[in-house]
Design an enzyme around this catalytic site. Structure first.
Site, PDB file in Angstrom:
ATOM      1  N   THR A  37       0.940  -1.337  -0.063  1.00 35.02           N
ATOM      2  CA  THR A  37       0.079  -0.131  -0.013  1.00 35.02           C
ATOM      3  C   THR A  37       0.944   1.112   0.218  1.00 35.02           C
ATOM      4  O   THR A  37       2.389   1.177   0.441  1.00 35.02           O
ATOM      5  CB  THR A  37      -0.765   0.007   1.324  1.00 35.02           C
ATOM      6  OG1 THR A  37      -1.854  -1.004   0.993  1.00 35.02           O
ATOM      7  CG2 THR A  37      -1.677   1.363   1.577  1.00 35.02           C
TER       8      THR A  37
ATOM      9  N   VAL B 224     -12.010  -6.161   0.460  1.00 33.24           N
ATOM     10  CA  VAL B 224     -11.579  -4.811   0.759  1.00 33.24           C
ATOM     11  C   VAL B 224     -10.687  -5.112   2.049  1.00 33.24           C
ATOM     12  O   VAL B 224     -11.100  -5.754   2.809  1.00 33.24           O
ATOM     13  CB  VAL B 224     -12.738  -3.791   1.242  1.00 33.24           C
ATOM     14  CG1 VAL B 224     -12.268  -2.501   1.734  1.00 33.24           C
ATOM     15  CG2 VAL B 224     -13.723  -3.599  -0.198  1.00 33.24           C
TER      16      VAL B 224
HETATM   17  N1  ASP Z   1      -3.239  -3.103   3.636  1.00 34.16           N
HETATM   18  C1  ASP Z   1      -3.433  -3.421   2.549  1.00 34.16           C
HETATM   19  C2  ASP Z   1      -4.563  -4.402   2.449  1.00 34.16           C
HETATM   20  O1  ASP Z   1      -4.647  -5.177   2.948  1.00 34.16           O
HETATM   21  C3  ASP Z   1      -2.415  -4.060   1.755  1.00 34.16           C
HETATM   22  C4  ASP Z   1      -0.838  -3.559   2.179  1.00 34.16           C
HETATM   23  O2  ASP Z   1      -0.835  -2.635   2.903  1.00 34.16           O
HETATM   24  O3  ASP Z   1       0.114  -4.264   1.741  1.00 34.16           O
HETATM   25  O4  ASP Z   1      -5.453  -4.064   1.263  1.00 34.16           O
END
Ligand code: ASP
Length: 313
Positions: free
Chosen positions: A192, A221
């Site tokens: 992210t 999600v």
């Molecule tokens: N937190 C994000 C999700 O679960 C992915 C990530 O941060 O790597 O969609």
């Protein structure tokens, strides 16, 4: 490997922008985070408020195909669909988010626009129609790297490699919800991008954007657009979280860390304590800013960078 445990000095109320490129992402991509943080700081110097600076920083990362957000987002398990989540919030109560948004270049800008509507979160078809209504053009975020990553994930699945800690790969076949059939017998990519900001007036803001985790069913999600889980901004600071959303939401992690800061805990201790809530097999990373401190912490490699004025003007 533990990453990101140095804390750039920051004077009280001196503007600062911290940006990250995802827990588990290549820390050599730190230059992208530095460019994002500098872009946010430039906006602050130009008179923008904390939210606008956070959105600008995240927009730079959404345009960088090395990161799993905007252009460069991971593909869902059908190998075609990209669904993106994004959010913004500030300590004045400004709040907007999108989930499952397709075919736009800057999901974070759509999230910021949602903050002006009577709602805080739009998803799927409604989010896409809203994006077009505010002028976000059709954009295909698919990249050659994302296609390559998807092929590698399918290979891992075929070889029976467990891709999500604690989850049986077979559950993806059991609950398959795409219109097209599952192409492999039932690999992992997350990441992210995010930014936290303190402006000269002492206001805090956070913005985040993601293509989600892979493998993931259609409509999945994570934490990124969920207030208190993937992001939070309040009177004590701003917090952005990255890692496996299914685990992060159960701890309302961003709000929990903000609560520790509000209770007087030093920022490095708060970020470290957050990591201890999780099994080490779970990717977790955080960035945060308070009135006097800023920094990052992750139980994986995590590219991040900070930009800020050392002194008050
Ligand atoms: N937190 C994000 C999700 O679960 C992915 C990530 O941060 O790597 O969609």
């Amino acid at each position: 490997m533990t990453a990101a445990d140095s804390y750039p000095p920051s004077s009280p109320q001196a503007p600062v922008v911290v940006a990250h490129g995802g827990a588990g992402a290549d820390s050599q991509h730190k230059d992208g985070c530095a460019a994002a943080a500098e872009a946010g700081l430039a906006r602050l110097r130009g008179g923008a408020d904390a939210v606008q600076a956070a959105v600008a920083a995240v927009g730079v990362l959404e345009d960088d195909p090395r990161f799993n957000a905007g252009t460069g987002s991971v593909l869902r398990m059908d190998g075609v669909t990209i669904e993106m989540d994004a959010a913004v919030m500030d300590s004045q109560g400004r709040l907007g988010a999108v989930a499952g948004l397709r075919r736009v270049r800057h999901p974070v800008e759509v999230a910021a626009a949602v903050a002006d509507t009577p709602h805080w979160l739009l998803c799927g078809e409604g989010a896409l129609r809203f994006a077009r209504h505010i002028g976000a053009a059709d954009h295909d975020p698919t990249t050659a790297q994302a296609l390559h990553k998807h092929a590698a994930m399918l290979k891992d699945l075929q070889q029976g490699k467990r891709l999500i800690p604690g989850e049986d790969n077979a559950s993806f076949a059991q609950y398959w919800n795409f219109a097209t059939p599952l192409a492999v017998a039932p690999g992992q990519a997350c990441d992210t991008v995010g930014a936290v900001v303190r402006d000269a007036a002492g206001r805090f803001a956070v913005a985040g954007s993601t293509g989600g985790c892979a493998p993931a069913l259609l409509g999945r999600v994570g934490d990124t657009p969920i207030i208190g889980a993937g992001f939070y901004a309040g009177p004590a600071g701003a917090v952005a979280v990255t890692g496996i959303g299914e685990h992060i939401v159960r701890h309302l992690l961003a709000h929990t860390v903000h609560g520790w800061l509000a209770g007087g805990m030093r920022l490095p201790q708060a970020l470290q304590r957050a990591l201890t809530l999780f099994d080490p097999a779970i990717d977790i990373g955080l960035i945060a800013v308070s009135a006097t401190e800023s920094g990052a912490r992750s139980n994986r490699d995590m590219p991040w960078a900070a930009a800020g004025d050392a002194q008050l003007p």
